[in-house]
Write a protein that holds these residues in place. Structure first.
Motif, PDB file in Angstrom:
ATOM      1  N   LYS A   1       0.769  -1.114  -0.067  1.00 46.64           N
ATOM      2  CA  LYS A   1       0.115  -0.109  -0.012  1.00 46.64           C
ATOM      3  C   LYS A   1       0.933   1.070   0.042  1.00 46.64           C
ATOM      4  CE  LYS A   1      -4.545  -1.301   2.077  1.00 46.64           C
ATOM      5  NZ  LYS A   1      -5.219  -1.379   3.445  1.00 46.64           N
ATOM      6  N   ALA A   2       1.744   1.138   0.827  1.00 49.42           N
ATOM      7  CA  ALA A   2       2.800   2.359   0.824  1.00 49.42           C
ATOM      8  C   ALA A   2       3.406   2.593  -0.398  1.00 49.42           C
ATOM      9  CB  ALA A   2       3.840   2.182   1.817  1.00 49.42           C
ATOM     10  N   GLN A   3       3.690   1.562  -1.276  1.00 47.84           N
ATOM     11  CA  GLN A   3       4.239   1.804  -2.475  1.00 47.84           C
ATOM     12  C   GLN A   3       3.453   2.172  -3.542  1.00 47.84           C
ATOM     13  OE1 GLN A   3       7.264   2.172  -1.885  1.00 47.84           O
ATOM     14  NE2 GLN A   3       8.689   0.488  -1.399  1.00 47.84           N
ATOM     15  N   LEU A   4       2.262   1.735  -3.497  1.00 47.28           N
ATOM     16  CA  LEU A   4       1.073   1.982  -4.434  1.00 47.28           C
ATOM     17  C   LEU A   4       1.038   3.782  -4.190  1.00 47.28           C
ATOM     18  CD1 LEU A   4      -1.776  -0.426  -3.836  1.00 47.28           C
ATOM     19  CD2 LEU A   4      -0.680   0.069  -6.123  1.00 47.28           C
ATOM     20  N   ALA A   5       1.033   4.132  -2.943  1.00 43.58           N
ATOM     21  CA  ALA A   5       0.693   5.494  -2.567  1.00 43.58           C
ATOM     22  C   ALA A   5       1.725   6.270  -3.252  1.00 43.58           C
ATOM     23  CB  ALA A   5       0.612   5.659  -1.101  1.00 43.58           C
ATOM     24  N   ARG A   6       2.974   5.545  -3.519  1.00 49.61           N
ATOM     25  CA  ARG A   6       4.077   6.372  -4.197  1.00 49.61           C
ATOM     26  C   ARG A   6       4.078   6.261  -5.907  1.00 49.61           C
ATOM     27  NH1 ARG A   6       9.761   4.878  -1.402  1.00 49.61           N
ATOM     28  NH2 ARG A   6      10.346   6.665  -2.447  1.00 49.61           N
ATOM     29  N   GLY A   7       2.868   5.617  -6.259  1.00 51.03           N
ATOM     30  CA  GLY A   7       2.754   5.666  -7.682  1.00 51.03           C
ATOM     31  C   GLY A   7       3.217   4.331  -8.258  1.00 51.03           C
ATOM     32  N   ALA A   8       3.564   3.183  -7.572  1.00 54.03           N
ATOM     33  CA  ALA A   8       3.996   1.882  -8.077  1.00 54.03           C
ATOM     34  C   ALA A   8       2.387   1.461  -8.624  1.00 54.03           C
ATOM     35  CB  ALA A   8       4.350   1.153  -6.867  1.00 54.03           C
ATOM     36  N   ASP A   9       2.934   0.310  -9.368  1.00 52.48           N
ATOM     37  CA  ASP A   9       1.923  -0.380 -10.156  1.00 52.48           C
ATOM     38  C   ASP A   9       2.163  -1.588 -10.252  1.00 52.48           C
ATOM     39  OD1 ASP A   9       0.053  -1.171 -12.030  1.00 52.48           O
ATOM     40  OD2 ASP A   9       0.498   0.497 -13.498  1.00 52.48           O
TER      41      ASP A   9
END
Lengths: 281, 283, 283
Positions: free
Chosen positions: A179-187
């Motif tokens: 989730k943290a990386q998703l919040a940083r735009g990860a896909d």
């Protein structure tokens, strides 16, 4: 998919099977599997199925819950059927285009399916009725004789139970990092296989770092609480055989004798072979 | 009698490069002298990186002094034959509750320590029960630790140490990862241990309000003990605490600000009740 | 563009015995430019709430609107939303993964389609804004102190140039000075860069000192949504929710009960001292 596999899950309820000593259950599973692969005629399999049904009935675990576990191995079952059905040489049953299905193939496929289903159900029932801790204790005590060969059974058992305890914690952590990386735009969802594998690096690196940090912390906490390997430890909940365990052992013994008698006896096997040969004619 | 005595304790971390040659040396503890008497409640304060956790690890023979000695209940921690005696005498509770609970059921976790010490089964059960009762967690004994709140997990960790029947319990920032209600319940449990069970407690923390009731406080900075005294003595020195990157309890700060304005309040007010009482006297 | 939550409900494990109503009919408007504090004890739904704001969790019922669009719509680009709404999780340093700080901060900007050059400029800008020390830009993440790691992690989100910055417990585990440094930094971002800040915390003191609007969550509902003074005047209700009001307010209240003419709305120790001083001097 992962959720469908019932092996390793525990189903909480009260039953004789739940209360049995884990050693009985582990040895029972082992014997059951050996019996399964030694049957030479349908009567043997019938006996195996009957035994399985009895255990499930006694365990109070809903049948739906156990069969759910079979979904996970659907793929393996299909492949087994296809390979056996199409690639076994023998007397042709049906043949179309370049494919031939033989009687032997059909018999083999059915046998394999029954074996696989019973195998999975048999091992599921152990984990469904035994807490992971109890299971580890059973393995530790049951394999205690291995200490003679300098196998650190106690330590291995401790490792297993710690691994089991940390699985939910690490799963939760994975979710948080993703989730943290998703919040940083990860896909994690789009792109080809290589791209998706690459996208997991930002999850795996922190996860490993965290797992190592936890391992270090835990080792220190265990040392602080005087853990120094398996020897010299006492048990808060030692495994002690009860009367029901003795009964279970007797039933197991009877099952094995019957299995050898019915499933492998030449007279019975010969009888079934005759029927089989008649069909072929 | 001193249950814990650190005498001129020095500890150095040596960082090495890939070939194993020392690169630099960090002095984490610099001639630390701390003594704790039986039955005392001692607070050790300091900001992150002041060396307070490094000190705690010496009391439990997890780290060994580079120079000086650490004596726990008459045993030198460097004496290898007594390592396990030291560890069962000075029990340790760590910061992260998730990384110190081993069992999958609360009572089994509390039983882990006694199991390691080779305590007979029947006694393990009685110890587990009394320890869980002492921290008010008996009703949760059959629960899975994963289902507990942070404060409850820490109380289980404390019970796990108590079950080893230590003479002294060291808590290394046990509340740093908890929310305010979790902090409150853990601090209450710790104070209960000291008041009711007469357990010697060494509480390491950076929350000032947790040690207002301590018998004595040591303040650490850069690996040294820089202040030492009763809470009243320590907290009356607001400016010095601030220069050490530390805070003071809320009431103490208000009293200090009022004093600066010329209100005649006594030094070292620690609690709300005291402050209210003193202010009323000024009317 | 404001973020709007319209009757948002979130139910975990619906239709089972373990069904949890994490959010229960929450409606909020978050206009640009505010500095908002969200408080609530563990399990009050505050973490669930903020994950709705950037589409990491979608509501079970109700809608979230950004820029006039419903973010629950199938064709809504949630990746685009995450550009505008930055979310810094609790213990954000645990998400750092690159070999050095600077490369890690570039991760976010690159993901949202900035060129290498743009990403690097954004990273420099973000690191400068969070006050990260210049000489550590290329240091390994493992060489940093706790506070530095946290700054680096905040920079990682800030570099994506969001309009909204949500921080979940940004001060957890830091010592007092570390806490104020991070909060000052956040406050500075709000003042100079004009970023809307949503600060999630269970520390009343933090919230009282910095924010202009407080949202109190309790059992998945919005219990209060007002300026700090107003919210903290409900001290008894807050305590029932497992929250405590800032210590200065508590002391002021006790003094009022004792008959002193102190302002009941004081939030910081400075304000409390001023008000008590006035009450004592100009009676």
């Amino acid at each position: 998919m992962i959720r469908d596999i019932t092996i390793g899950q525990y189903y909480q309820t009260k039953s004789v099977i739940h209360r049995l000593d884990p050693r009985v259950k582990l040895l029972g599973t082992l014997l059951f599997i050996i019996a399964l692969f030694s049957y030479k005629n349908p009567l043997g399999y019938a006996l195996g199925i009957a035994f399985m049904c009895m255990v499930i009935k006694l365990s109070h675990v809903p049948v739906k819950f156990i069969t759910k576990g079979l979904k996970g191995i659907m793929m393996i079952m299909c492949i087994t059927v296809v390979i056996n059905l199409f690639l076994t040489a023998g007397t042709p049953l049906i043949s179309f285009w370049k494919i031939t299905i033989t009687y032997e193939g059909l018999a083999m496929a059915v046998t394999m399916i029954i074996r696989l289903i019973l195998l999975i159900m048999g091992s599921s029932i152990v984990t469904l009725t035994t807490t992971p801790n109890n299971l580890t204790d059973g393995l530790e005590k049951g394999l205690g004789f291995m200490k003679v060969f300098h196998v650190p059974v106690g330590d291995v058992a401790m490792m297993m139970s710690i691994a089991l305890r940390f699985i939910p914690i690490l799963l939760e952590e994975t979710d948080r990092i993703m989730k943290a990386q998703l919040a940083r735009g990860a896909d994690f969802e789009n792109g080809n296989l290589v791209k998706r594998a690459k996208a997991l690096v930002p999850v795996l690196v922190p996860l490993f770092v965290s797992a190592f940090r936890r391992a270090g912390d835990l080792a220190m906490a265990m040392e602080a609480r005087c853990y120094r390997g398996g020897d010299g430890r006492t048990k808060m909940k030692p495994l002690v055989y009860k009367k029901r365990d003795a009964v279970a052992y007797i039933i197991l013994f009877a099952f094995m004798v019957l299995s050898i008698f019915l499933g492998r006896w030449s007279v019975i096997t010969g009888f079934f072979n005759n029927i089989y040969l008649n069909i072929l004619k | 009698m001193d249950i814990v005595k650190a005498d001129n304790l020095v500890f150095e971390y040596i960082r090495r490069d890939d070939e194993g040659n020392p690169v630099d040396v960090t002095t984490a503890l610099d001639h630390v002298n701390i003594d704790v008497k039986q039955g005392e409640f001692v607070g050790i304060l300091g900001h992150n990186g002041s060396g307070k956790s490094t000190f705690a690890k010496h009391l439990n023979a997890i780290l060994y002094p580079t120079e000086g000695t650490v004596i726990v209940d008459g045993m030198n921690t460097t004496d290898e034959s007594r390592v396990w005696d030291v560890r069962s005498t000075a029990g340790m509770v760590f910061q992260n509750p998730d990384n110190q609970i081993i069992g999958q059921v609360v009572e089994e976790d509390v039983g882990f320590g006694p199991e390691n010490l080779g305590v007979p089964t029947a006694e393990i059960w009685s110890r587990v029960e009394e320890s869980l009762r002492a921290v008010g967690m008996l009703e949760f004994r059959y629960k899975s630790p994963g289902k507990l709140s942070g404060g409850q997990k820490q109380r289980v960790s404390i019970a796990g140490v108590l079950a080893m029947h230590p003479k002294c319990i060291i808590l290394d920032e046990p509340t740093a990862m908890l929310d305010p209600s979790g902090r409150k319940e853990v601090v209450r449990a710790i104070r209960g241990l000291n008041d009711v069970e007469k357990m010697t407690v060494i509480l390491i923390t950076h929350y000032m309000d947790e040690v207002v009731h301590a018998d004595r406080i040591f303040v650490m900075d850069k690996g040294r003990v820089v202040m030492h005294g009763t809470p009243r003595e320590i907290f009356s020195q607001v400016e010095q605490l601030e220069s050490l990157r530390l805070d003071v309890p809320g009431p103490t700060r208000i009293a200090w600000e009022l004093k600066k304005k010329g209100i005649p309040l006594p030094d070292g007010i620690l609690t709300c009740e005291e402050l209210v009482k003193e202010i009323q006297k000024c009317r | 563009m404001p973020l709007i939550l319209d009757h948002v409900c979130q139910v975990y494990n619906a239709d089972t015995e373990m069904s949890v109503r994490a959010l229960d009919d929450v409606s909020l408007i978050i206009p640009e430019g505010q500095f908002i504090g969200v408080i609530g004890h563990t399990g009050s739904g505050k973490s669930t709430l903020i994950q709705h704001l950037n589409g990491l969790i979608l509501p079970t019922s109700g809608s979230v609107y950004y820029n006039g669009q419903d973010i629950t719509d199938k064709d809504f680009d949630r990746k685009e939303l995450r550009k505008h709404v930055g979310l810094v999780f609790q213990y954000p340093e645990h998400q750092l993964f690159e070999t050095d700080v600077f490369t890690d901060v570039c991760f976010g900007p690159k993901n949202i389609g900035m060129s290498k050059k743009e990403a690097e400029l954004a990273a420099f800008d973000a690191l400068r804004k969070v006050g990260f020390p210049d000489d550590l830009y290329y240091a390994s993440v493992f060489e940093l102190s706790g506070g530095q790691k946290r700054r680096a992690a905040v920079a990682g989100v800030l570099a994506m140039k969001p309009d909204f910055l949500i921080l979940d417990e940004p001060t957890a585990g830091l010592d007092p000075v570390g806490r104020y440094e991070i909060l000052d930094m956040v406050s500075e971002l709000h003042r100079t860069a004009g970023i809307t800040i949503i600060l999630v915390s269970h520390s009343m003191e933090d919230v009282a000192m910095y924010v202009e609007r407080v949202i109190v969550m309790d059992k998945g509902r919005v219990a209060y949504d007002d300026v700090p003074r107003e919210v903290f005047s409900h001290s008894e209700e807050l305590e029932k929710m497992g929250l405590s009001i800032p210590e200065p307010s508590k002391i002021a209240r006790q003094l009022i009960k004792a008959g002193l003419n102190v302002d009941p709305g004081v939030l910081t120790s400075g304000e409390a001292a001023d008000s008590i001083y006035k009450a004592l001097m100009y009676r």
